[in-house]
Scaffold this motif. Structure first.
Motif, mmCIF file in Angstrom:
data_model
loop_
_atom_site.group_PDB
_atom_site.id
_atom_site.type_symbol
_atom_site.label_atom_id
_atom_site.label_comp_id
_atom_site.label_asym_id
_atom_site.label_seq_id
_atom_site.Cartn_x
_atom_site.Cartn_y
_atom_site.Cartn_z
ATOM 1 N N ILE A 147 -28.992 46.393 32.733
ATOM 2 C CA ILE A 147 -28.089 45.695 33.748
ATOM 3 C C ILE A 147 -26.751 46.750 33.424
ATOM 4 O O ILE A 147 -26.129 46.932 32.449
ATOM 5 N N LEU A 148 -26.311 47.465 34.644
ATOM 6 C CA LEU A 148 -25.065 48.303 34.587
ATOM 7 C C LEU A 148 -23.738 47.658 35.142
ATOM 8 O O LEU A 148 -23.985 46.782 36.026
ATOM 9 N N GLY A 149 -22.557 48.017 34.728
ATOM 10 C CA GLY A 149 -21.520 47.448 34.927
ATOM 11 C C GLY A 149 -20.346 48.671 34.768
ATOM 12 O O GLY A 149 -20.653 49.240 33.986
ATOM 13 N N ASP A 150 -19.225 48.415 35.584
ATOM 14 C CA ASP A 150 -17.959 49.249 35.369
ATOM 15 C C ASP A 150 -17.245 48.818 34.190
ATOM 16 O O ASP A 150 -16.813 47.966 34.119
ATOM 17 N N LYS B 114 -19.558 45.621 41.357
ATOM 18 C CA LYS B 114 -20.941 44.824 41.455
ATOM 19 C C LYS B 114 -21.576 45.021 40.095
ATOM 20 O O LYS B 114 -21.515 46.317 39.413
ATOM 21 N N ALA B 115 -22.772 44.421 39.755
ATOM 22 C CA ALA B 115 -23.416 44.609 38.719
ATOM 23 C C ALA B 115 -24.565 44.946 39.211
ATOM 24 O O ALA B 115 -25.253 44.578 40.582
ATOM 25 N N VAL B 116 -25.497 45.856 38.455
ATOM 26 C CA VAL B 116 -26.637 46.699 39.034
ATOM 27 C C VAL B 116 -27.715 46.421 38.017
ATOM 28 O O VAL B 116 -27.668 46.825 36.875
ATOM 29 N N GLY B 117 -28.842 45.979 38.579
ATOM 30 C CA GLY B 117 -30.152 46.115 37.730
ATOM 31 C C GLY B 117 -30.864 47.337 37.876
ATOM 32 O O GLY B 117 -31.182 47.755 39.242
ATOM 33 N N TRP B 118 -30.832 47.976 36.764
ATOM 34 C CA TRP B 118 -31.568 49.195 36.784
ATOM 35 C C TRP B 118 -32.894 49.460 36.008
ATOM 36 O O TRP B 118 -33.025 48.998 34.975
ATOM 37 N N MET B 119 -33.983 49.713 36.874
ATOM 38 C CA MET B 119 -35.401 49.610 36.371
ATOM 39 C C MET B 119 -35.948 51.110 36.702
ATOM 40 O O MET B 119 -35.899 51.547 37.791
ATOM 41 N N THR C 42 -12.809 42.111 34.248
ATOM 42 C CA THR C 42 -13.499 40.969 34.185
ATOM 43 C C THR C 42 -15.153 40.989 34.097
ATOM 44 O O THR C 42 -15.709 40.135 34.129
ATOM 45 N N MET C 43 -15.489 42.394 34.140
ATOM 46 C CA MET C 43 -17.018 42.543 34.286
ATOM 47 C C MET C 43 -17.683 42.041 33.050
ATOM 48 O O MET C 43 -18.639 41.422 33.087
ATOM 49 N N GLN C 44 -17.142 42.049 31.888
ATOM 50 C CA GLN C 44 -18.003 41.350 30.608
ATOM 51 C C GLN C 44 -17.944 39.975 30.747
ATOM 52 O O GLN C 44 -19.340 39.634 30.543
ATOM 53 N N LYS C 45 -17.036 39.337 31.267
ATOM 54 C CA LYS C 45 -17.150 38.078 31.207
ATOM 55 C C LYS C 45 -18.088 37.534 32.250
ATOM 56 O O LYS C 45 -18.982 36.607 32.355
ATOM 57 N N MET C 46 -18.121 38.478 33.549
ATOM 58 C CA MET C 46 -18.815 37.943 34.612
ATOM 59 C C MET C 46 -20.261 38.153 34.147
ATOM 60 O O MET C 46 -21.222 37.465 34.705
ATOM 61 N N LEU C 47 -20.703 39.180 33.558
ATOM 62 C CA LEU C 47 -22.030 39.430 33.301
ATOM 63 C C LEU C 47 -22.556 38.600 32.180
ATOM 64 O O LEU C 47 -23.643 38.080 32.431
ATOM 65 N N ASN C 48 -21.747 38.017 31.353
ATOM 66 C CA ASN C 48 -22.219 37.278 30.426
ATOM 67 C C ASN C 48 -22.425 35.795 30.992
ATOM 68 O O ASN C 48 -23.300 35.023 30.666
ATOM 69 N N LEU C 49 -21.407 35.290 31.686
ATOM 70 C CA LEU C 49 -21.470 33.956 32.306
ATOM 71 C C LEU C 49 -22.293 33.692 33.622
ATOM 72 O O LEU C 49 -22.920 32.896 33.684
ATOM 73 N N LYS C 50 -22.382 34.787 34.468
ATOM 74 C CA LYS C 50 -23.111 34.593 35.735
ATOM 75 C C LYS C 50 -24.391 35.428 36.030
ATOM 76 O O LYS C 50 -25.105 34.879 36.762
ATOM 77 N N VAL C 51 -24.694 36.518 34.911
ATOM 78 C CA VAL C 51 -25.856 37.089 35.102
ATOM 79 C C VAL C 51 -26.515 36.749 34.189
ATOM 80 O O VAL C 51 -27.811 36.502 34.162
ATOM 81 N N LYS C 52 -26.168 36.885 32.910
ATOM 82 C CA LYS C 52 -26.967 36.560 31.706
ATOM 83 C C LYS C 52 -26.885 35.173 31.011
ATOM 84 O O LYS C 52 -27.765 34.883 30.091
ATOM 85 N N TYR C 53 -25.888 34.229 31.597
ATOM 86 C CA TYR C 53 -26.005 32.952 31.084
ATOM 87 C C TYR C 53 -25.713 32.593 29.688
ATOM 88 O O TYR C 53 -26.478 32.204 29.113
ATOM 89 N N ARG C 54 -24.793 33.482 29.094
ATOM 90 C CA ARG C 54 -24.545 33.633 27.550
ATOM 91 C C ARG C 54 -23.104 33.594 27.248
ATOM 92 O O ARG C 54 -22.322 33.499 28.269
#
Length: 511
Positions: free
Chosen positions: A433-436, A412-417, A441-453
């Motif tokens: 944003i934290l990821g394992d 899972k991705a974690v938003g850390w504040m 697949t974490m890099q691609k998932m964070l880019n495409l589904k979380v950060k939309y880039r």
């Protein structure tokens, strides 16, 4: 002494408050307005800085703007006159804005400040600092060095695009400059434009794309676009560029040199664009290395400070560190124009007011980890979540690390504040944003589904300081995400023949 620094009206507007020897607060306006690279007057950032300092605007001794508009206007006019009749369309668009607003920035600043508070009589309290001096001050004065060479590289200030200074104690003097239109920052921005990214915000995308290509065109760039001397000084062949008088960064001759037209933002990235990115990165690396080697040899100083937008290129920075021409380097974490607000305040304190400077003990800098922005209490966070209609639970501080570690291990991705917000463009653990990193697949998932880039965009590893040398070809502090280092060979997995045959972004599919 209380000094408020301000940068605004170009991009990355910001405010910073310095009280005596302490950097009390600094923040970019975009963090409050949620407008990326917000150029407007930083009224919210100013209000935050005053609140953090517990003072009213009337209690501020000096308010300092980070550059000198009249010198910028002089450069604009001289450029148009020198190149006339070319550039009339650009001239017709730019001059009315200058005549209506930018030439009268002192009045504009006074009006904006009066809206925040005060009687409107700013008098001698409102001052202006040259752009590259603001950058240099932002790098030297918070650094852990008693003396250092200070190298500033950006697009352009008033006239300077590259400058070298020497700082000793409270003194800071620029002794060498390269002037517009010859600029490493604008050269890199020209390739940012050519590869379809937005100028003044997409340069880090170009840097992130470079590792997927080969520097096939580096010699073409050196043979045609930039005359790079052994000491790092340079001149650009302006017949390939359009930024002096036109509305684009490059022209048709530039495109013909490389055999491809300018990429539109919605077009697919091809191996050609990756090779172009790798090529300009290689040229920038070489230019910066020549500059730093020359400065080390000529000054005899062993410490280097870096500022300006080009100093955010962590690939080039890492090569300077590994080159060893300086023993230590320190880079202002808000190296772009936002950091100019801080530098303007510091330059006023130490150069104009003549105050003595104290260097922090133990090799520490004065940036407080760049955690200079605002913070929120638990109660404020819960109120905002309720207002948004969010579902949430609260846990104790003791239970939180295990909960987050378990979520990361589950992919899972974690938003850390936590704590105060970072000053500068990097997320440094307080708004992250934290990821394992073990996940394929974490890099691609964070880019495409979380950060939309774009899927190729990199993420930075977070490693305990004592473990850095076990994983990377680096054994020094790197708290601000401004140095790139190779991974230790023994930590790298051997790639199969099929994986070795992959090119460019396809390498991201290697688990």
């Amino acid at each position: 002494m209380r000094i408020l620094g301000i940068s605004a009206f170009y991009h990355d507007s910001a405010a910073a408050l310095v009280v005596d020897d302490e950097i009390v607060a600094a923040a970019q306006e975009e963090r409050f307005t949620r407008k990326k690279h917000d150029p407007s007057f930083p009224s919210r950032a100013v209000a935050y800085c005053l609140q953090a300092g517990g003072i009213a605007l009337d209690a501020v001794d000096f308010i300092v703007f980070y550059d000198k508009p009249f010198l910028k206007f002089e450069r604009l006019l001289q450029t148009y006159v020198a190149l006339a009749p070319r550039g009339f369309r650009s001239f017709r668009m730019a001059i009315p804005l200058w005549l209506r607003e930018k030439l009268f920035q002192k009045r504009l600043l006074a009006d904006e400040l009066t809206k925040i508070g005060g009687d409107g009589d700013w008098g001698d309290r409102l001052r202006f600092c040259e752009h590259h001096l603001s950058h240099a001050a932002s790098a030297f004065y918070p650094s852990p060095f008693e003396d250092a060479v200070v190298l500033t590289m950006d697009g352009v200030g008033e006239w300077a695009t590259t400058s070298a200074a020497v700082g000793r104690g409270s003194a800071l003097e620029i002794f060498e400059e390269i002037h517009f239109p010859h600029s490493l920052g604008l050269l890199y921005s020209a390739f940012t434009y050519y590869t379809g990214f937005k100028v003044n915000s997409g340069e880090y995308k170009l840097m992130g794309l470079a590792p997927y290509g080969e520097p096939k065109y580096a010699q073409t760039i050196l043979d045609n676009l930039i005359d790079l001397k052994p000491d790092g000084s340079f001149r650009l062949d302006m017949s390939f560029f359009d930024y002096c008088t036109g509305l684009t960064m490059t022209n048709g001759r530039f495109s013909r040199l490389f055999g491809e037209p300018v990429r539109w933002p919605d077009q697919l990235l091809t191996p050609f664009h990756m090779d172009i990115a790798a090529s300009i990165q290689a040229v920038l690396d070489e230019a910066v290395l020549r500059l730093t080697r020359s400065l080390a040899a000529r000054t005899g100083l062993r410490n280097l400070c870096l500022a300006g937008g080009v100093a955010l290129n962590c690939v080039a920075n890492g090569k300077v560190l590994r080159d060893g021409c300086f023993d230590e380097i320190w880079i202002q974490p808000a190296a772009g124009d936002a950091g100019g607000a801080l530098g303007a305040a510091l330059a006023t304190r130490y150069l104009h007011a003549g105050k003595p400077r104290k260097v922090a003990p133990g090799g520490r800098d004065l940036m407080q980890g760049a955690y200079l922005g605002n913070s929120y209490s638990q109660e404020e966070c819960e109120q905002e979540l309720r207002r948004a209609g969010a579902r949430f639970t609260t846990v104790t501080d003791d239970a939180l690390p295990d909960l987050v570690a378990r979520a990361l291990a589950e992919g899972k991705a974690v938003g850390w504040m936590q704590g105060r917000m970072e000053f500068g463009p990097r997320a440094l653990g307080n708004r992250s944003i934290l990821g394992d990193p073990r996940s394929p697949t974490m890099q691609k998932m964070l880019n495409l589904k979380v950060k939309y880039r774009e899927s190729f965009r990199p993420f930075a590893p977070s490693v305990l300081r004592e473990d850095v040398a076990q994983w990377f070809e680096l054994d020094s502090d790197s708290p601000y995400m401004l140095l790139v280092a190779g991974v230790k060979e023994e930590r790298c997995r051997t790639m199969s023949d099929a994986e070795q045959g992959l090119f460019g972004i396809d390498k991201l599919n290697v688990p």
